[in-house]
Design a protein around this motif. Structure first.
Motif, PDB file in Angstrom:
ATOM      1  N   GLU B 125       0.840  -1.211   0.000  1.00 39.57           N
ATOM      2  CA  GLU B 125       0.000   0.000   0.000  1.00 39.57           C
ATOM      3  C   GLU B 125       0.867   1.251   0.000  1.00 39.57           C
ATOM      4  O   GLU B 125       0.592   2.217  -0.709  1.00 39.57           O
ATOM      5  N   ALA B 126       1.941   1.221   0.817  1.00 43.08           N
ATOM      6  CA  ALA B 126       2.824   2.387   0.881  1.00 43.08           C
ATOM      7  C   ALA B 126       3.463   2.631  -0.475  1.00 43.08           C
ATOM      8  O   ALA B 126       3.615   3.780  -0.906  1.00 43.08           O
ATOM      9  N   VAL B 127       3.823   1.553  -1.183  1.00 49.97           N
ATOM     10  CA  VAL B 127       4.437   1.693  -2.501  1.00 49.97           C
ATOM     11  C   VAL B 127       3.444   2.334  -3.460  1.00 49.97           C
ATOM     12  O   VAL B 127       3.765   3.284  -4.183  1.00 49.97           O
ATOM     13  N   ARG B 128       2.193   1.826  -3.431  1.00 48.46           N
ATOM     14  CA  ARG B 128       1.183   2.330  -4.368  1.00 48.46           C
ATOM     15  C   ARG B 128       0.914   3.815  -4.133  1.00 48.46           C
ATOM     16  O   ARG B 128       0.867   4.605  -5.082  1.00 48.46           O
ATOM     17  N   SER B 129       0.767   4.204  -2.876  1.00 41.52           N
ATOM     18  CA  SER B 129       0.439   5.613  -2.625  1.00 41.52           C
ATOM     19  C   SER B 129       1.615   6.523  -2.983  1.00 41.52           C
ATOM     20  O   SER B 129       1.418   7.640  -3.451  1.00 41.52           O
ATOM     21  N   GLN B 130       2.841   6.004  -2.804  1.00 43.45           N
ATOM     22  CA  GLN B 130       3.996   6.839  -3.151  1.00 43.45           C
ATOM     23  C   GLN B 130       4.163   6.978  -4.659  1.00 43.45           C
ATOM     24  O   GLN B 130       4.638   8.007  -5.146  1.00 43.45           O
ATOM     25  N   ILE B 131       3.773   5.936  -5.410  1.00 43.42           N
ATOM     26  CA  ILE B 131       3.857   6.034  -6.870  1.00 43.42           C
ATOM     27  C   ILE B 131       2.943   7.153  -7.361  1.00 43.42           C
ATOM     28  O   ILE B 131       3.341   8.003  -8.169  1.00 43.42           O
TER      29      ILE B 131
END
Lengths: 75, 165
Positions: B125-131
């Motif tokens: 989730e953290a990866v997706r929101s940072q993308i």
């Protein structure tokens, strides 16, 4: 090899710091809190001239300014 | 050129000379097919001169696998997945933020990186929101430097996302 960040005036050191920062932010919460402490940096420096201390400057801000200046020169 | 050939012949002759002393063991029979891996971060060593079978690296020049007796080389690493095949047969995967891998002549491999974690420590989730956030900055009209940094973040995050799948 041509790197886009190099053209923008970023150093390899800065590139690594940005990549490491984003890796730390992608961790699960418990590990992230411990890891993000490693990314904190607060250094100040002052230039001494004629036996007098100059203005106290923040190292991170001074570096950013130098990088953007270099990027503009490269254009 | 001819002197090089003589030197090589001398090198090749050495192991057989060693075999006449039974108490001395040549390098080749002491450690045959293992590579000594050191995977070091500024704050921690994940491997410290540990014998492993194979290491797969995401080098800037392309994906590469390193076995024992690999040709010496220095490779700049992309942010990506490093796979370590251990002696027991299992393999471990670490995501490194980028650094250097140095293959030394005596079957030693040193990997230096700033950050590295096992894959299971990352939050998708953290990866997706940072993308999403980095894409906004990269396509926005910030300074050249901000855009370049967002592009670095995107490179890392996309590599991380494909590794997590």
């Amino acid at each position: 090899m041509a790197f886009a960040w190099k053209a923008a005036g970023l150093t390899y050191n800065r590139y690594l710091a940005v990549a490491a920062r984003v890796v730390r932010r992608s961790l699960k919460d418990d590990k992230r809190l411990a890891a993000e402490k490693r990314g904190e940096m607060d250094l100040r420096f002052a230039k001494w001239e004629n036996g007098k201390q100059g203005e106290n400057k923040n190292l991170a801000q001074a570096n950013e300014a130098a990088i953007s200046e270099q990027g503009q020169q490269g254009q | 050129m001819s002197s090089m050939r003589i030197a090589r012949a001398a090198l090749r002759a050495r192991p057989s000379a060693l075999r006449t002393f039974p108490q001395r063991r040549g390098y080749a029979d002491a450690v045959s097919d293992k590579i000594k891996l050191t995977l070091a971060l500024p704050h921690q060593s994940i491997y410290k001169s540990t014998d492993v079978v194979q290491v797969n690296l995401p080098a800037e020049s392309g994906e590469m696998g390193v076995l024992a007796n690999h040709i010496p080389s220095i490779e700049q690493l992309k942010p990506g997945l490093v796979e370590v095949v251990e002696e027991s047969g299992g393999s471990k995967q670490f995501f490194l933020s980028g650094g250097f891998a140095i293959v030394q002549p005596d079957s030693m491999l040193s990997i230096n990186a700033v950050e590295g974690y096992p894959l299971e420590d990352f939050s998708p989730e953290a990866v997706r929101s940072q993308i999403a956030e980095a894409q906004k900055i990269a396509s926005g009209n910030g300074s050249q430097q901000d855009i370049a940094e967002a592009q670095i973040e995107l490179e890392v995050l996309e590599s991380l996302q494909s590794a997590l799948k």
